[in-house]
Structures are given as C-alpha cells and as structure tokens.
Design an enzyme around this catalytic site. Structure first.
Site, PDB file in Angstrom:
ATOM      1  N   ASP A 199    -113.621  -5.896  34.938  1.00 19.15           N
ATOM      2  CA  ASP A 199    -114.539  -5.383  33.920  1.00 19.15           C
ATOM      3  C   ASP A 199    -115.824  -4.819  34.521  1.00 19.15           C
ATOM      4  O   ASP A 199    -116.587  -4.151  33.826  1.00 19.15           O
ATOM      5  CB  ASP A 199    -114.955  -6.530  32.986  1.00 19.15           C
ATOM      6  CG  ASP A 199    -113.939  -6.796  31.897  1.00 19.15           C
ATOM      7  OD1 ASP A 199    -113.275  -5.848  31.464  1.00 19.15           O
ATOM      8  OD2 ASP A 199    -113.815  -7.965  31.488  1.00 19.15           O
TER       9      ASP A 199
HETATM   10  C1  GLC Z   1    -113.171 -12.062  32.988  1.00 25.29           C
HETATM   11  C2  GLC Z   1    -112.535 -11.392  31.800  1.00 25.29           C
HETATM   12  C3  GLC Z   1    -111.301 -10.630  32.190  1.00 25.29           C
HETATM   13  C4  GLC Z   1    -111.598  -9.738  33.367  1.00 25.29           C
HETATM   14  C5  GLC Z   1    -112.208 -10.519  34.516  1.00 25.29           C
HETATM   15  C6  GLC Z   1    -112.616  -9.643  35.658  1.00 25.29           C
HETATM   16  O1  GLC Z   1    -112.372 -13.122  33.418  1.00 25.29           O
HETATM   17  O2  GLC Z   1    -112.211 -12.321  30.801  1.00 25.29           O
HETATM   18  O3  GLC Z   1    -110.841  -9.861  31.115  1.00 25.29           O
HETATM   19  O4  GLC Z   1    -110.416  -9.146  33.753  1.00 25.29           O
HETATM   20  O5  GLC Z   1    -113.346 -11.198  34.069  1.00 25.29           O
HETATM   21  O6  GLC Z   1    -113.697  -8.830  35.349  1.00 25.29           O
HETATM   22  C1  GLC Z   2    -119.122  -9.680  32.668  1.00 26.15           C
HETATM   23  C2  GLC Z   2    -118.434 -10.597  33.641  1.00 26.15           C
HETATM   24  C3  GLC Z   2    -116.952 -10.423  33.612  1.00 26.15           C
HETATM   25  C4  GLC Z   2    -116.457 -10.451  32.208  1.00 26.15           C
HETATM   26  C5  GLC Z   2    -117.218  -9.497  31.315  1.00 26.15           C
HETATM   27  C6  GLC Z   2    -116.743  -9.664  29.897  1.00 26.15           C
HETATM   28  O1  GLC Z   2    -118.975  -8.375  33.076  1.00 26.15           O
HETATM   29  O2  GLC Z   2    -118.878 -10.422  34.953  1.00 26.15           O
HETATM   30  O3  GLC Z   2    -116.350 -11.454  34.380  1.00 26.15           O
HETATM   31  O4  GLC Z   2    -115.111 -10.122  32.189  1.00 26.15           O
HETATM   32  O5  GLC Z   2    -118.580  -9.753  31.389  1.00 26.15           O
HETATM   33  O6  GLC Z   2    -117.392  -8.906  28.981  1.00 26.15           O
END
Ligand code: GLC
Ligand code: GLC
Length: 796
Positions: free
Chosen positions: A486
């Site tokens: 993300d």
């Molecule tokens: C969090 C989110 C997941 C995402 C991951 C890496 O675990 O829940 O959707 O893939 O972060 O950013």
């Molecule tokens: C932030 C976190 C990531 C997560 C995301 C969800 O970017 O670092 O882990 O998946 O929020 O919105």
C-alpha cells in the site's frame, strides 16, 4: 535468561500469563458470530456488535496514559479499606498470585490476595449477544472474610468516532434505566436507535451506580473510584455526562466458602414496533431472555462447555504431530485461532486498529480466506460473494467495503491494481477445499447494484482481464495507486502533509509505473485460473497465453541480474535494482516471481532466493527492502515516509516472509524454508520483552535490522500474516495440498529433523489420518478424494 511473562499450555489450548505487567497489553478475542470483545490480560478492552465503529458498546480510550485503562473491572474492597482487582489493574495493588489464561474464545483471570481467591471467566456464548462474566470468590483463609465487590463498565455512546469528539452533544445525551440489578444503557434510544445494552447479574445487588462522576469522583481515576474507596455505592442515576454500570455486593464468606455470581453484559436490538413498553420505558423482553439464559452457574457452565465444543470442532479439522512442539502448537492451536479472528475482525479492531478507521479490505479478505476456508467453508462462500459484489464492471474494485452495509467504501475508492487478482486467489482456494464448483454460477452484481448480476465466474474473468487491459510499456502490469504494498505510491507525488498517500494520485496521465509483484501474482493465479477453466470445460488457452506473455516480459524486462526488479516508476525508471542508490532489492517480487517459478529453468528462482537470503535476511526474519530509504522520495510515496527499519520501509513484514518460504519450498530447499519459518513463527520467540507484543500470535511487522530495536514486534493479531503462514506451513511445509479431486502430499521439511510426522486432515466429507515418512527425496503423492475415514502411510 530472558524474562518470561507466561507460557503455553497446549493441552488446555491456553496461553498462561503469570506476570500482569507484560511489555504491552496481551489481548484475546471473545465472540464467534456478531458480538465481539477485545480483552487484555488485565481485563481491559471493549466489545461491540457487528461493527466496531457504529455499535460500540463499551468506551475505550486508545492512546490513554497509562495505556489500556478501562474495561470490565471488578474491585474487591476489604474491610480495612484495601482495594484490589483480580486482574491487578487498575488499582495495581500487589497480589499474592496472578494468572491470566487466554484460551479459545475465553479469558480467565485469577488473582489471590491474603487467602481470598477471585476468579473471573469472560466469554461470549455461541449464538448470543453478550459477554458472560463468571465471578467466583473463595475464602481460603481460616477466618470469616467480609468485603465489598464492585463491578464496573463504562458505556460508549454507540458511535465510537463521535464518542471521542462531539462533546457538546454527548455530555447531554446519556440515558439509563434501572430495573432490579440490571443497569440499562439507552442513550439515543428515544429517537432513531432500536438497540440498547445492559449489565445484569443473577443476584440482588446491594447497590449500584450509573453515573461515572458519582462513582469515580471528578478528581480520581479508575484506580481509585471514590465509592469503592468508601465501600459504599452511590445508587446514582446518570443524566448526560458519562453513563456507566457498576454493581455493589456486600459479601461474607466463611472459611472455605465460595460464592459465584454470573454477570451478563448484553446487547439487544428491538423491532421498531416493539421498541417501548406501555409506560414508555424500553421494551426489555429480550434482555430478560438473555439474563434468564445465564441466571445460574449451571447454565453459564453449559454455555462455556458448548463454546469449548465449538472450538474443538473448528480446530480438529487439521492437527499435526510433528515432534516439534513449537510447530504443533502453531498449527494445531494458535495459527488456526488467529485465522478465525482475522475472519471475524478483518482489520477493524485490535490494539493497533481503533475499530473506526478501516472497513474490510478487498485484498485482505481474499487472502484471509486461505486461512479459514478449511474451518468454515460455508461462511467463506458467503464472504467471496460479498467481496465480489463490490467489484466494478471494468474489473477494478473498491479497495475496502463496510461490513454493516457490505458496500464499497467511497472514501478510498479503487485503483489498487493487484486487488482483482485476489478474488481469483480466494475463489480457487475455496473450490479446492470444498469441490463446490457451483459457486461459479452464483449471480453477483457489480458495485452492489441490483440488476447487474453476472455469474461469479464472469467476475473472475474480468478480474483477470483487468490486468491485461492495464499493461505498461514493458508489457508488465501497471501498478495503479499501489499493489500489495500500500505504501509504494508511484503516481502520488505528494508534497502536502494533509493528503492521504492511499487516495492521492497527483500524476496518473502517462504513467509508466509497473509492478513486478503484480506480474508474479498474475502468473501464479493465472495458472491456477487456467486449471480451473480446464476443469469446468472452458477454453483456457487465452489465459495461458497471457500468462506466458507476462512470464516473457518478466524475464526480459524484470530481471536485474541477481534478482527480480520490484517496479518501474512513473517515468519508467527501475525500482529495486542494483542501479538504485537505496531500495535495491525488495521481497515482494522475489516472493511472487519464485512462487510463479518464472525463469526457474534458467536458474533465476534459485538466484533470487539466494539474493533474498544474502541481502534481506536478519536474525528476526527477512526485511522488506534494502537498503532502507533514508529520505523521502516524492516519486515513491509513503514507503519512504517511514523511518528506516519500520513498516514497509525495511521492516520485517511477517506477511510476505511466507512468499519466500513458498518459493524455497517450490525450489525444494527445505532447510532454507524451515529456517525462514522459524524466525517469524511466534512460538519460537525467545526474548518476550524485546518482541513486546503477544508471543502466541503473528504480528504484521517486526522492526527490521535498520531500526532502533530490531526484533520489536508491532501490529499484532489482524494481519494477513496469519493466513499466509497457515497456507505456507500446512500446504508447502507439511505438504498437504487440497486439489480439486483430492489431496496432494508434497512435504518440504528437513528430513533429519522431521523423519516422520502425522497429520489429521478433515477434507469435505472425509477424514484422513496420514503418517508421512519424510525421506527428503522429494516427489509427491496424490490421494483421490473419497468420503469416509482413511488411514494411510506415505513415504516420500
Ligand atoms: C497492510 C494492509 C495490506 C497491505 C500491507 C502492505 O497489512 O492491510 O492490505 O497489503 O499492509 O502495505
Ligand atoms: C499504511 C500502512 C500500511 C497499511 C495502510 C492501510 O499505509 O503502512 O501497512 O496497509 O496504511 O491503509
């Protein structure tokens, strides 16, 4: 010797905490259907029904000082004025003994002081919307013991978000009713709400309080409520301000005598036509029913036994005896349990997720499925249909949806280009487990719009096509807002701290940002999709062609020399290359491209896995990228906003370590696979103080080697890590793969350490007791599915 705060009791399926001052509250979850609770080892936490934001029952202050204050507290006030709690907090009066057992859907806290034993068993009975608090007090001393017992909970004014901010209104709306020993919370019931909560007990209380200020006092804290100190309830009636519920009992126990009280903390929804009693008070019929269901110790015990059977039923579907206690307890108990918790909670409510922010993730929910589908296939089926209904007609999908409405979340929208593929991943996992090809014919709408229904299979096709419709200049999938990571926001270019990295796209036109992670995921799920199409007699050739094209694009444009690139940025420049100053190598593309076995014959997979080991591995697991970004890169986005070693910037994401482990297993490298697994599996944690969070469940992230405290865990419980480790350990290490027509056995565990192990696997209408002789020679064995009981010994 590292300090231990507790230990596993595998026979009881409990984690036993013996020191209440854990480095962070160590929590458990109660609830199996729609009433859920979070409970810490000192009885902190809260509960809600269905939605942690809109139907919050108990108030909870995240970010409190001290942290984790508020919960379900029992205060014992001795005749000499001493006040203590069985769970140590909030008074923190030293106890003679303390123990908290977190079990499957229940928590039992025991405290003893001066020969008075106080035990509280907390659980949510299956099929009921309430917490039961079974309190047992036993006088183990030689003299008569007289004391006061006070219960205490604080109500949330339902909407957990406005409860924390709209004080000009909130402080005037609180309303309660009192009937005997039952304290009702009915704020806003007079207008649009048809639901209320209550806290009752199966004995006549000697007094009560419903107004927080009367009970605690304006200048006191939870650790010194003035009415507890005084040993006298206020019998207060809350009008506005902060409604609470507290019972007071004056108890007298002979030596050896025991007294049990059953408290019920319940939630009721009334049909609008039965909202009020004739006198204008709330209609309490349903509350009475709930109270009556647990008005005796026998009834509470029977419900507790039923809860035990419920969990036995779920966990017994997969059991291993491997000779390695750590592996057995993860597989048999805690990993399965955590998978069920992520099914229930998605990412909404933990001690790191406030329960007001995020809905259910499209990608998260599909991945979670791989962790619980063997336990609750029917509910997995419904989950897939709910998720698919939030897809757009072009194959894209809402990144999140709201559990109450099951509608896509407009606030975040779509554009995460890996999302659609996870629907294929989840559906394949479901059909392999159940053999239910019929799900593919289920009509499913787009964006929940009635009239737009097409068979689920069509949703899978457009998911697949969404990737091929969105290829970039190197023939690789365009990344969109982000892929699995993300925080790799390649079209965001944000220099404004008030913008969200997740939703801002300042630059999209002409973007060349492509993702090797999506490419690997596409090849992996594409092959699975082609197999599925073949099975139902449909033409798989175009799918296989697209897969082949992508493989070629990866080999030609995605190989950096010693590992797979991670991405191309907006301008078409490499990310995750030795040519970069920072962020030269990333875990996601090594994981997915080796899972997809891209370029395996030319040795690319072995080289990528070797590079991951050499450059990403550390004492506590594989970090996400190296070198960590040491400054903000506007063209990369949130990933470079995190300090080095944390979260997506070179933290150890326990979620994606399994991708490497699968890659290792598919490459037949059992020792490497096992070593990577041991580093992130909580049962192997030695230093509980450093790890900080619960040692019985996975956390999303452990601080990486560049961090200030490498090895420190964060974001425990609600993480795709649970499902991925389950999927990895059961299918790729123990080697029990569900396939459409049976089970394929293909172990990948070090033969010396695991010469033989036994697995019990419930599969559809069959039960298999397998003894696997693991010679390390490799190969696989197929067991065709047939209903009934089967005992087999397999040598591989
Ligand atoms: C969090 C989110 C997941 C995402 C991951 C890496 O675990 O829940 O959707 O893939 O972060 O950013
Ligand atoms: C932030 C976190 C990531 C997560 C995301 C969800 O970017 O670092 O882990 O998946 O929020 O919105």
């Amino acid at each position: 010797m590292n300090k231990q705060y507790g230990h596993f009791d595998d026979r009881a399926r409990e984690y036993v905490i013996t020191d209440p001052a854990t480095p962070w509250p160590w929590i458990n979850y109660l609830g199996t259907e729609d009433f859920f609770s979070l409970i810490s080892n000192t009885a902190g936490g809260y509960c809600f029904c269905r939605d942690a934001k809109f139907r919050r029952i108990l108030r909870y202050r995240y970010n409190g000082v001290p942290m984790d204050d508020g919960g379900r507290y029992f205060y014992i006030r001795e005749a000499d004025g001493t006040v203590w709690n069985p769970g140590w907090k909030p008074c923190k009066t030293p106890l003679d003994s303390y123990e908290c057992c977190h079990g499957m859907g229940y928590t039992r806290i025991r405290g003893r002081k001066d020969a008075l034993d106080a035990e509280v068993l907390f659980f949510v009975p299956p099929g009921r919307r309430c917490e039961v608090h079974k309190v047992t007090l036993t006088n183990r001393g030689a003299a008569v013991r007289e004391f006061h017992l006070f219960s205490f909970v604080e109500w949330c004014l339902w909407n957990a978000a406005t409860d924390m901010e709209n004080f000009q209104r909130n402080l005037s709306t609180g309303e309660v009713e009192i009937e005997g020993s039952t304290l009702y919370h009915k704020t806003e019931y007079r207008e649009r709400r048809d639901h209320y909560a209550f806290y009752g007990v199966n004995a006549q209380a000697d007094g009560f309080d419903t107004d927080r200020e009367t009970f605690i006092g304006m200048y006191n804290g939870f650790d010194a409520p003035q009415n507890v100190l005084a040993g006298r309830p206020g019998n207060s009636l809350a009008h506005g301000w902060s409604p609470i519920a507290s019972h007071c009992f004056h108890l007298r126990l002979e030596p050896g005598e025991s007294r049990t009280l059953i408290f019920v903390l319940g939630y009721v929804e009334n049909p609008p036509e039965h909202k009020f009693a004739p006198d204008g008070s709330i209609d309490k019929t349903r509350a009475h029913e709930l109270l009556e269901a647990f008005d005796s110790t026998e009834k509470a015990d029977a419900a507790f036994a039923e809860l035990g059977r419920y969990w036995e039923g779920l966990l017994s579907r997969f059991q291993v005896e491997s000779g390695c206690p750590e592996l057995d307890r993860m597989v048999n108990i805690w990993n399965q349990y955590q998978c069920m918790v992520t099914f229930n909670m998605s990412r909404s409510a933990s001690f790191f997720e406030s329960g007001i922010g995020r809905g259910m993730g499209f990608r998260d929910s599909n991945q979670d499925l791989a962790g619980f589908v063997h336990q609750i296939p029917d509910r997995a089926r419904q989950r897939i249909l709910d998720i698919a209904a939030t897809q757009f007609p072009d194959g894209g999908c809402y990144h999140q949806y709201q559990p109450l409405t099951r509608r896509g979340n407009d606030g975040i929208g779509g554009g995460f280009n890996d999302d659609p593929l996870w629907l294929i991943f989840g559906t394949v996992a479901y059909i392999r487990e159940t053999g239910d090809f019929g799900i593919l014919d289920e009509p499913v709408p787009f964006d929940n719009a009635p009239g737009t229904e097409v068979p689920l299979l069509e949703h899978l096709r457009i998911s697949f096509r969404h990737v091929t419709d969105n290829l970039g200049p190197h023939g690789l999938p365009l990344i969109g807002r982000a892929d699995w990571n993300d925080c790799l926001n390649l079209n965001c270019f944000s220099d404004n701290p008030d913008e969200s990295f997740q939703t801002t796209e300042n630059k999209t036109g002409g973007s060349q940002a492509e993702s090797l992670m999506i490419a690997g995921l596409f090849v992996y799920t594409g092959r699975a999709f082609a197999e599925l199409l073949g099975r139902i007699g449909q033409d798989a050739a175009p799918v296989l062609q697209a897969v082949e094209d992508t493989e070629r694009a990866v080999r030609e444009n995605g190989w950096d020399g010693e590992w797979f690139l991670r991405a191309y940025d907006y301008f078409g420049r490499k990310i995750g290359s030795h040519e970069n100053a920072e962020g030269q190598i990333f875990i996601e593309s090594q994981g997915w491209c080796t899972m997809a076995r891209i370029g395996a014959e030319e040795g690319l997979c072995d080289r990528a896995l070797d590079s991951a080991r050499r450059l990403l591995d550390s004492e506590h697991g594989l970090v996400l990228n190296q070198p960590a970004y040491s400054r903000y890169y506007i063209e990369y986005g949130e990933i470079s906003s995190y300090p080095e070693g944390y979260k997506e910037n070179a933290g150890i994401f326990c979620h994606n370590n399994p991708w490497i482990i699968i890659g290792e297993a598919l490459a037949g490298r059992a020792d490497d696979a096992w070593e990577h697994y041991c580093k992130i599996s909580p049962a192997f944690i030695r230093d509980q103080r450093l790890h900080k969070v619960e040692p019985y469940v996975y956390c999303q992230m452990v601080a990486g080697k560049d961090a200030a405290r490498p090895g420190e865990g964060k974001n425990s419980w609600l993480t795709g890590t649970a499902a991925w480790n389950w999927h990895t350990v059961t299918e790729f290490l123990l080697g029990i793969h569900p396939e459409y027509d049976g089970l394929r056995i293909k172990p990948c565990l070090p033969a010396q350490r695991f010469p033989e192990y036994r697995v019990h696997r419930h599969f559809r209408d069959a039960d298999y007791d397998l003894t696997i002789r693991n010679t390390g020679r490799g190969g696989s064995h197929f067991i065709p599915y047939s209903p009934g009981y089967h005992q087999l010994t397999i040598e591989l």
